[in-house]
Design a protein around this motif. Sequence first.
Motif, PDB file in Angstrom:
ATOM      1  N   VAL A 290       0.809  -1.583   0.081  1.00 55.77           N
ATOM      2  CA  VAL A 290      -0.101   0.433   0.246  1.00 55.77           C
ATOM      3  C   VAL A 290       0.797   1.211  -0.030  1.00 55.77           C
ATOM      4  O   VAL A 290       1.293   1.280   1.358  1.00 55.77           O
ATOM      5  CB  VAL A 290      -1.043   0.109   1.124  1.00 55.77           C
ATOM      6  N   VAL A 291       1.074   1.830  -1.385  1.00 56.22           N
ATOM      7  CA  VAL A 291       2.297   2.966  -1.848  1.00 56.22           C
ATOM      8  C   VAL A 291       3.452   2.027  -1.535  1.00 56.22           C
ATOM      9  O   VAL A 291       3.939   2.571  -2.179  1.00 56.22           O
ATOM     10  CB  VAL A 291       1.617   4.701  -0.480  1.00 56.22           C
TER      11      VAL A 291
ATOM     12  N   GLN B  93       3.701  -3.553   8.064  1.00 58.80           N
ATOM     13  CA  GLN B  93       4.132  -2.623   8.471  1.00 58.80           C
ATOM     14  C   GLN B  93       3.615  -1.484   8.675  1.00 58.80           C
ATOM     15  O   GLN B  93       3.263  -1.582   9.939  1.00 58.80           O
ATOM     16  CB  GLN B  93       5.559  -2.047   7.495  1.00 58.80           C
ATOM     17  N   TYR B  94       2.282  -1.480   8.326  1.00 55.88           N
ATOM     18  CA  TYR B  94       1.073  -0.405   9.528  1.00 55.88           C
ATOM     19  C   TYR B  94       0.401  -0.977  10.434  1.00 55.88           C
ATOM     20  O   TYR B  94       0.395  -0.352  11.204  1.00 55.88           O
ATOM     21  CB  TYR B  94      -0.179  -0.796   8.384  1.00 55.88           C
ATOM     22  N   ILE B  95       0.019  -2.172   9.925  1.00 58.18           N
ATOM     23  CA  ILE B  95       0.231  -2.672  11.610  1.00 58.18           C
ATOM     24  C   ILE B  95       1.149  -2.808  12.766  1.00 58.18           C
ATOM     25  O   ILE B  95       1.080  -2.432  13.843  1.00 58.18           O
ATOM     26  CB  ILE B  95      -0.738  -4.157  11.276  1.00 58.18           C
TER      27      ILE B  95
ATOM     28  N   VAL C 290       1.349  -0.770  16.385  1.00 60.74           N
ATOM     29  CA  VAL C 290       1.706  -2.138  17.190  1.00 60.74           C
ATOM     30  C   VAL C 290       2.931  -0.464  18.441  1.00 60.74           C
ATOM     31  O   VAL C 290       2.681  -0.704  19.631  1.00 60.74           O
ATOM     32  CB  VAL C 290       2.036  -3.219  17.168  1.00 60.74           C
ATOM     33  N   VAL C 291       3.779  -0.852  18.290  1.00 60.77           N
ATOM     34  CA  VAL C 291       4.969   0.124  17.690  1.00 60.77           C
ATOM     35  C   VAL C 291       4.482   1.297  18.685  1.00 60.77           C
ATOM     36  O   VAL C 291       4.972   2.451  20.045  1.00 60.77           O
ATOM     37  CB  VAL C 291       6.236   0.389  17.152  1.00 60.77           C
ATOM     38  N   ALA C 292       3.812   2.440  17.975  1.00 55.49           N
ATOM     39  CA  ALA C 292       3.160   3.353  18.124  1.00 55.49           C
ATOM     40  C   ALA C 292       2.384   3.395  19.185  1.00 55.49           C
ATOM     41  O   ALA C 292       2.033   4.639  20.278  1.00 55.49           O
ATOM     42  CB  ALA C 292       2.715   4.031  16.977  1.00 55.49           C
ATOM     43  N   SER C 293       2.106   2.643  19.729  1.00 52.93           N
ATOM     44  CA  SER C 293       0.913   2.270  20.248  1.00 52.93           C
ATOM     45  C   SER C 293       1.465   1.567  21.870  1.00 52.93           C
ATOM     46  O   SER C 293       1.222   1.523  23.468  1.00 52.93           O
ATOM     47  CB  SER C 293      -0.460   1.476  21.154  1.00 52.93           C
ATOM     48  N   GLY C 294       3.210   1.457  21.942  1.00 49.57           N
ATOM     49  CA  GLY C 294       4.366   1.305  23.340  1.00 49.57           C
ATOM     50  C   GLY C 294       4.319  -0.536  23.761  1.00 49.57           C
ATOM     51  O   GLY C 294       4.838  -0.809  24.293  1.00 49.57           O
ATOM     52  N   ILE C 295       4.050  -0.947  22.575  1.00 48.76           N
ATOM     53  CA  ILE C 295       4.025  -3.049  22.742  1.00 48.76           C
ATOM     54  C   ILE C 295       5.787  -2.657  22.549  1.00 48.76           C
ATOM     55  O   ILE C 295       6.451  -2.475  21.798  1.00 48.76           O
ATOM     56  CB  ILE C 295       2.534  -3.182  22.034  1.00 48.76           C
TER      57      ILE C 295
ATOM     58  N   GLY D 235      -4.464  -8.531  10.461  1.00 51.58           N
ATOM     59  CA  GLY D 235      -3.470  -7.756   9.587  1.00 51.58           C
ATOM     60  C   GLY D 235      -4.105  -7.498   8.000  1.00 51.58           C
ATOM     61  O   GLY D 235      -3.909  -6.461   7.275  1.00 51.58           O
ATOM     62  N   ASP D 236      -6.195  -7.476   7.965  1.00 53.58           N
ATOM     63  CA  ASP D 236      -6.732  -7.411   7.007  1.00 53.58           C
ATOM     64  C   ASP D 236      -6.730  -5.620   6.897  1.00 53.58           C
ATOM     65  O   ASP D 236      -7.310  -4.985   6.662  1.00 53.58           O
ATOM     66  CB  ASP D 236      -7.433  -8.183   6.861  1.00 53.58           C
ATOM     67  N   ASP D 237      -7.233  -5.940   8.677  1.00 50.40           N
ATOM     68  CA  ASP D 237      -7.872  -4.355   9.424  1.00 50.40           C
ATOM     69  C   ASP D 237      -6.702  -2.786   9.414  1.00 50.40           C
ATOM     70  O   ASP D 237      -6.321  -3.027  10.834  1.00 50.40           O
ATOM     71  CB  ASP D 237      -8.843  -5.162  10.267  1.00 50.40           C
ATOM     72  N   LEU D 238      -6.557  -2.649   8.237  1.00 49.12           N
ATOM     73  CA  LEU D 238      -6.227  -0.999   8.222  1.00 49.12           C
ATOM     74  C   LEU D 238      -6.523   0.283   8.945  1.00 49.12           C
ATOM     75  O   LEU D 238      -7.827   0.348   8.272  1.00 49.12           O
ATOM     76  CB  LEU D 238      -5.545  -0.081   7.357  1.00 49.12           C
TER      77      LEU D 238
END
Length: 291
Positions: A31-32, A38-40, A44-49, A130-133
């Motif tokens: 996607v782009v 990688q978006y998923i 996760v990373v941005a949420s501090g996990i 993974g299907d849900d962005l």
Amino acid sequence: MRIRKAVIPVAGLGTRFLPATKAIPKEMLTVVDRPTIQYIVEEVVASGIEQIILVTSEGKSAIENHFDFNYQLETHLAQKGKTVLLEQVRHISNLIDIVSVRQKKPLGLGHAIWVTREVVGNEPFAVLLGDDLVVSETPCCQQMLNLFADVQESIVAVLRVPQDQTHQYGIVEGQSTPDHKRVVVVDRLMEKPSPGTTDSNLAIIGRYILRPEIFEELSRIKPGHGGEIQLTDALLALTRKRTMYAYEFEGDRYDAGDKLGFLKAIVAFALRHPDLKDAFRSHIKEVAAGL
Ligand code: G1P
């Protein structure tokens, strides 16, 4: 209790996207400028996990390689002085600690979660499909972690869908809460209900926060919809023992496992991409003017 681990099941065959997914995992479709997985991972990373547990199957090594170091490629880029590209490639490998667990048989989403029980252990964890962005100001996963910090109970992310689409999702029935307009206390869950069997249009999208008690329920439930071990059925069993919440997240969700949904995701992400958004917007306007 704080959430430290996220499970991302990637063992599916991607049959909705054949022939594109014959030799490439669907999670690696672009996607782009990056694969959908990688978006998923970035959410996760941005949420501090701190750790990701991938549930994989045969033919999915491209996903593991994407997040691993590639010594040959990095050496080549370094020798050629391509420092920007080198940084981009290294950034992906440095994102987060990732471990893989194999799902040896395609027995369903519930089974995919169950095979992570030893690695997850006795603590609550997140699940992202993974299907849900999701495009949102605060990452969808982070929104759910904020709610979990208050309630300490399992949470499913939901979206209101048109009534004629409820048979494509897990559906939640429940009671709204006076203090929080986005939160529903779950009474009942159904996986892909036949039309006319529920009045609810609250559809589960692929984000969950689960208490570890879910593993006990997963070990007991029988195959459900489509002959598969369904996570939704284990969630229903868990609601009989503990409170569960459905959360109407803030943001836009795209079904990247569906051809039209995938195209919509590309448009949405391109219109937000810092280097492309202006030129892409002009192009879209031109195309729309010619329709
Ligand atoms: C899975 C879940 C379903 C949920 C959906 C969201 O189904 O079983 O409850 O609504 O993800 O994407 P799948 O789409 O894998 O068939």
